[in-house]
Design a protein around this motif. Structure first.
Motif, PDB file in Angstrom:
ATOM      1  N   TYR A  29       0.843  -1.201   0.000  1.00  0.00           N
ATOM      2  CA  TYR A  29       0.000   0.000   0.000  1.00  0.00           C
ATOM      3  C   TYR A  29       0.874   1.244   0.000  1.00  0.00           C
ATOM      4  O   TYR A  29       1.952   1.253   0.596  1.00  0.00           O
ATOM      5  CB  TYR A  29      -0.881   0.021   1.250  1.00  0.00           C
ATOM      6  CG  TYR A  29      -1.904  -1.082   1.286  1.00  0.00           C
ATOM      7  CD1 TYR A  29      -3.187  -0.879   0.788  1.00  0.00           C
ATOM      8  CD2 TYR A  29      -1.601  -2.329   1.816  1.00  0.00           C
ATOM      9  CE1 TYR A  29      -4.137  -1.889   0.813  1.00  0.00           C
ATOM     10  CE2 TYR A  29      -2.538  -3.348   1.835  1.00  0.00           C
ATOM     11  CZ  TYR A  29      -3.800  -3.119   1.338  1.00  0.00           C
ATOM     12  OH  TYR A  29      -4.727  -4.121   1.365  1.00  0.00           O
ATOM     13  N   ASN A  30       0.392   2.310  -0.616  1.00  0.00           N
ATOM     14  CA  ASN A  30       1.125   3.568  -0.576  1.00  0.00           C
ATOM     15  C   ASN A  30       0.764   4.340   0.688  1.00  0.00           C
ATOM     16  O   ASN A  30      -0.021   3.859   1.517  1.00  0.00           O
ATOM     17  CB  ASN A  30       0.888   4.392  -1.857  1.00  0.00           C
ATOM     18  CG  ASN A  30      -0.533   4.873  -2.015  1.00  0.00           C
ATOM     19  OD1 ASN A  30      -1.347   4.847  -1.094  1.00  0.00           O
ATOM     20  ND2 ASN A  30      -0.864   5.317  -3.219  1.00  0.00           N
ATOM     21  N   SER A  31       1.297   5.542   0.827  1.00  0.00           N
ATOM     22  CA  SER A  31       1.071   6.316   2.054  1.00  0.00           C
ATOM     23  C   SER A  31      -0.364   6.810   2.191  1.00  0.00           C
ATOM     24  O   SER A  31      -0.765   7.259   3.268  1.00  0.00           O
ATOM     25  CB  SER A  31       2.037   7.499   2.117  1.00  0.00           C
ATOM     26  OG  SER A  31       1.864   8.334   0.984  1.00  0.00           O
ATOM     27  N   LYS A  39      -3.687   3.223  -0.402  1.00  0.00           N
ATOM     28  CA  LYS A  39      -4.182   2.662  -1.656  1.00  0.00           C
ATOM     29  C   LYS A  39      -3.330   1.452  -2.027  1.00  0.00           C
ATOM     30  O   LYS A  39      -2.109   1.513  -2.013  1.00  0.00           O
ATOM     31  CB  LYS A  39      -4.107   3.701  -2.770  1.00  0.00           C
ATOM     32  CG  LYS A  39      -4.590   3.173  -4.105  1.00  0.00           C
ATOM     33  CD  LYS A  39      -4.471   4.224  -5.201  1.00  0.00           C
ATOM     34  CE  LYS A  39      -4.860   3.615  -6.531  1.00  0.00           C
ATOM     35  NZ  LYS A  39      -4.600   4.548  -7.632  1.00  0.00           N
ATOM     36  N   LEU A  40      -3.993   0.345  -2.357  1.00  0.00           N
ATOM     37  CA  LEU A  40      -3.290  -0.862  -2.786  1.00  0.00           C
ATOM     38  C   LEU A  40      -2.604  -0.582  -4.106  1.00  0.00           C
ATOM     39  O   LEU A  40      -3.255  -0.199  -5.085  1.00  0.00           O
ATOM     40  CB  LEU A  40      -4.268  -2.037  -2.922  1.00  0.00           C
ATOM     41  CG  LEU A  40      -3.674  -3.353  -3.385  1.00  0.00           C
ATOM     42  CD1 LEU A  40      -2.697  -3.908  -2.363  1.00  0.00           C
ATOM     43  CD2 LEU A  40      -4.784  -4.362  -3.658  1.00  0.00           C
TER      44      LEU A  40
END
Length: 52
Positions: free
Chosen positions: A40-42, A45-46
């Motif tokens: 996942y990002n910060s 979001k996958l």
């Protein structure tokens, strides 16, 4: 790092760089029986998924 960059994630110990991240585990994490890793990002979001 920008879009489409590659980062390698290791479950063991090591020195973090811009392209290598280490989880720091000193014990086995994957059981080689269909595990799935999710990245996942910060913004939560996958961005990537890999199944074994």
């Amino acid at each position: 790092m920008g879009a489409k960059s590659t980062v390698t994630i290791y479950t063991g110990k090591g020195t973090k760089t811009a392209t290598k991240l280490y989880w720091g585990s000193s014990w086995y994490v994957w059981n080689n029986d269909g595990d799935t890793a999710y990245l996942y990002n910060s913004q939560s979001k996958l961005v990537s998924k890999k199944s074994g």
